[in-house]
Enzyme design. Structure first.
Site, mmCIF file in Angstrom:
data_model
loop_
_atom_site.group_PDB
_atom_site.id
_atom_site.type_symbol
_atom_site.label_atom_id
_atom_site.label_comp_id
_atom_site.label_asym_id
_atom_site.label_seq_id
_atom_site.Cartn_x
_atom_site.Cartn_y
_atom_site.Cartn_z
ATOM 1 N N ARG A 224 0.854 -1.188 0.000
ATOM 2 C CA ARG A 224 0.000 0.000 0.000
ATOM 3 C C ARG A 224 0.891 1.240 0.000
ATOM 4 N NH1 ARG A 224 -3.598 -2.299 -1.778
ATOM 5 N NH2 ARG A 224 -5.680 -2.675 -0.955
ATOM 6 N N HIS A 272 -1.348 0.353 -9.884
ATOM 7 C CA HIS A 272 -2.012 -0.605 -8.994
ATOM 8 C C HIS A 272 -2.535 -1.813 -9.775
ATOM 9 C CE1 HIS A 272 -4.303 -1.017 -4.960
ATOM 10 N NE2 HIS A 272 -4.142 -2.212 -5.524
HETATM 11 P P1 NDP Z 1 -2.142 -11.163 4.494
HETATM 12 O O1 NDP Z 1 -3.125 -10.620 5.457
HETATM 13 O O2 NDP Z 1 -2.243 -12.600 4.107
HETATM 14 O O3 NDP Z 1 -0.662 -10.924 5.031
HETATM 15 C C1 NDP Z 1 -0.260 -9.765 5.653
HETATM 16 C C2 NDP Z 1 1.149 -9.961 6.159
HETATM 17 O O4 NDP Z 1 1.588 -8.747 6.750
HETATM 18 C C3 NDP Z 1 1.231 -11.048 7.249
HETATM 19 O O5 NDP Z 1 2.422 -11.771 7.135
HETATM 20 C C4 NDP Z 1 1.238 -10.210 8.521
HETATM 21 O O6 NDP Z 1 1.879 -10.837 9.631
HETATM 22 C C5 NDP Z 1 2.067 -9.027 8.071
HETATM 23 N N1 NDP Z 1 1.850 -7.887 8.957
HETATM 24 C C6 NDP Z 1 0.720 -7.189 9.190
HETATM 25 N N2 NDP Z 1 0.925 -6.230 10.104
HETATM 26 C C7 NDP Z 1 2.223 -6.330 10.457
HETATM 27 C C8 NDP Z 1 3.043 -5.630 11.373
HETATM 28 N N3 NDP Z 1 2.566 -4.627 12.133
HETATM 29 N N4 NDP Z 1 4.340 -6.010 11.503
HETATM 30 C C9 NDP Z 1 4.821 -7.036 10.761
HETATM 31 N N5 NDP Z 1 4.104 -7.734 9.868
HETATM 32 C C10 NDP Z 1 2.817 -7.390 9.724
HETATM 33 O O7 NDP Z 1 -2.238 -10.226 3.204
HETATM 34 P P2 NDP Z 1 -1.902 -10.577 1.685
HETATM 35 O O8 NDP Z 1 -0.581 -11.244 1.632
HETATM 36 O O9 NDP Z 1 -3.051 -11.254 1.043
HETATM 37 O O10 NDP Z 1 -1.840 -9.111 1.066
HETATM 38 C C11 NDP Z 1 -0.942 -8.153 1.591
HETATM 39 C C12 NDP Z 1 -1.300 -6.769 1.090
HETATM 40 O O11 NDP Z 1 -0.947 -6.648 -0.287
HETATM 41 C C13 NDP Z 1 -2.780 -6.412 1.095
HETATM 42 O O12 NDP Z 1 -3.217 -6.021 2.384
HETATM 43 C C14 NDP Z 1 -2.838 -5.277 0.111
HETATM 44 O O13 NDP Z 1 -2.587 -4.053 0.789
HETATM 45 C C15 NDP Z 1 -1.686 -5.571 -0.845
HETATM 46 N N6 NDP Z 1 -2.153 -5.959 -2.175
HETATM 47 C C16 NDP Z 1 -1.769 -5.205 -3.254
HETATM 48 C C17 NDP Z 1 -2.147 -5.560 -4.513
HETATM 49 C C18 NDP Z 1 -1.672 -4.821 -5.709
HETATM 50 O O14 NDP Z 1 -2.188 -5.050 -6.801
HETATM 51 N N7 NDP Z 1 -0.675 -3.982 -5.591
HETATM 52 C C19 NDP Z 1 -3.018 -6.724 -4.748
HETATM 53 C C20 NDP Z 1 -3.333 -7.461 -3.573
HETATM 54 C C21 NDP Z 1 -2.914 -7.083 -2.328
HETATM 55 P P3 NDP Z 1 1.271 -12.197 10.267
HETATM 56 O O15 NDP Z 1 1.550 -13.256 9.223
HETATM 57 O O16 NDP Z 1 2.077 -12.377 11.488
HETATM 58 O O17 NDP Z 1 -0.184 -11.956 10.481
HETATM 59 C C1 OXD Z 2 -5.588 -4.862 -3.481
HETATM 60 C C2 OXD Z 2 -5.945 -5.666 -4.637
HETATM 61 O O1 OXD Z 2 -6.018 -5.135 -2.365
HETATM 62 O O2 OXD Z 2 -5.732 -5.208 -5.777
HETATM 63 O O3 OXD Z 2 -4.835 -3.924 -3.686
HETATM 64 O O4 OXD Z 2 -6.416 -6.789 -4.440
#
Ligand code: NDP
Ligand code: OXD
Length: 309
Positions: A224, A272
């Site tokens: 993000r 994005h």
């Molecule tokens: P998940 O919820 O599966 O994973 C999130 C990860 O972030 C987990 O490993 C979590 O730790 C870690 N995390 C969260 N908060 C913290 C913190 N404070 N300190 C350390 N680690 C932290 O999400 P996804 O993998 O599915 O997606 C991740 C992000 O990617 C989405 O939230 C979105 O913002 C972004 N995204 C972007 C896209 C794009 O097109 N650019 C498309 C899809 C997603 P833990 O494992 O310990 O819970």
């Molecule tokens: C996001 C997506 O969460 O594209 O950014 O899925």
């Protein structure tokens, strides 16, 4: 039963057609034509205007069109008892793995330098490290971070990752906590941000964090835009501390035309699109969850609102 699609910037037709086929018992509506608000059972949201959800008094669950739920959670009109389900989808994961592997290989194989050499008509071979001489560090080892990390470990890279809670993943050095954050930044040649936007992660990539990264490291943000303090990233690039950045997500989207990222020679911008939601896989993913929920099997991918993801 009725399912409301509230999808900003998305062509609704293939989604309506897909859900009508997958959930024939459900009336599929496209906002703003929501029908009687009390008849709406489920909603699928992407960039919904805030403040409108309160009127749907019988909503059973909200589905996110994307993996990130920060914008949905920030909508004050969503009652706290309504489950919000994030998207975990094979098509989304494939897209993210393709994007991240492509950008890592782009930097690893020194393509930006060859492109600059082409402009000078300079025919030379640059020294090429092997993948195990490069450390790729993931901030975020969730569904997407883990899939990307495993793909790169499979290509022979040294891969590390950082998460909130401790983890054990084969072939990946898993770090967590405050100390793990600094250690990951310090050892990585390429840092990939795949964290959600939460109260704990916003602004986490600031001047201090960039200074901890190796001189000459590359940075890829597919999580993000709010994770990054933009002026601090630009300063790290301008003073030559970082070699380059690939940015797919931004504080403000679309990225304003006057933003420095657009024209910075060391920055690659994409709008994005790292991962994308496609009806081919997402309609099935969500329809199966609605059916399971209606059959009393719960919503395993509902987000934890307090945690923020
Ligand atoms: P998940 O919820 O599966 O994973 C999130 C990860 O972030 C987990 O490993 C979590 O730790 C870690 N995390 C969260 N908060 C913290 C913190 N404070 N300190 C350390 N680690 C932290 O999400 P996804 O993998 O599915 O997606 C991740 C992000 O990617 C989405 O939230 C979105 O913002 C972004 N995204 C972007 C896209 C794009 O097109 N650019 C498309 C899809 C997603 P833990 O494992 O310990 O819970
Ligand atoms: C996001 C997506 O969460 O594209 O950014 O899925």
């Amino acid at each position: 039963m009725s399912f409301l699609l509230m999808l900003t910037g998305v062509e609704p037709e293939p989604w309506v057609e897909g859900f009508r086929g997958a959930l024939p018992e459900m009336e599929i509506r496209v906002w703003p034509d929501s029908g009687p608000p009390e008849a709406v059972d489920y909603a699928l949201l992407w960039l919904q205007p805030h403040g409108l959800l309160g009127r749907f008094s019988h909503l059973k669950a909200i589905f996110s069109f994307g993996a990130g739920v920060d914008r949905i959670l920030a909508d004050p009109s969503i009652r706290p008892e309504i489950p919000i389900v994030r998207l975990i989808d094979p098509g989304l994961t494939t897209g993210m793995v393709e994007y991240v592997v492509h950008r890592v290989l782009h930097y690893h194989r020194r393509i930006p330098e060859y492109e600059a050499m082409q402009r000078r008509r300079d025919w030379r071979e640059l020294e090429q490290p092997l993948p195990d001489d490069r450390t790729i560090g993931f901030l975020g080892l969730g569904v997407l971070g883990t899939a990307c990390a495993q793909a790169l470990a499979g290509l022979g890279f040294d891969v590390a990752g950082w998460s909130r809670t401790p983890k054990k993943l084969p072939g990946i050095d898993c770090l967590h906590g405050e100390a793990g954050f600094g250690a990951l930044l310090e050892r990585s040649d390429i840092v990939v941000a795949l964290l959600p936007s939460t109260a704990d992660t916003r602004g986490i990539l600031d001047a201090r964090a960039f200074a901890r990264m190796k001189r000459g490291a590359w940075f890829i943000n597919v999580g993000r835009g709010s994770l990054v303090v933009d002026d601090d990233l630009l300063a790290a690039l301008d003073r030559g501390h970082l070699a380059g950045a690939t940015l797919d997500v931004f504080q403000v989207e679309p990225l304003p035309v006057e933003h420095r990222y657009w024209s910075h020679p060391l920055v690659s911008v994409t709008p994005h699109v790292a991962a994308y939601s496609q009806p081919k896989t997402v309609v099935r993913t969500i329809s199966e969850q609605i059916r399971a929920f209606e059959a009393g099997r719960g919503l395993p991918h509902a987000v934890d609102r307090a945690r923020g993801y």
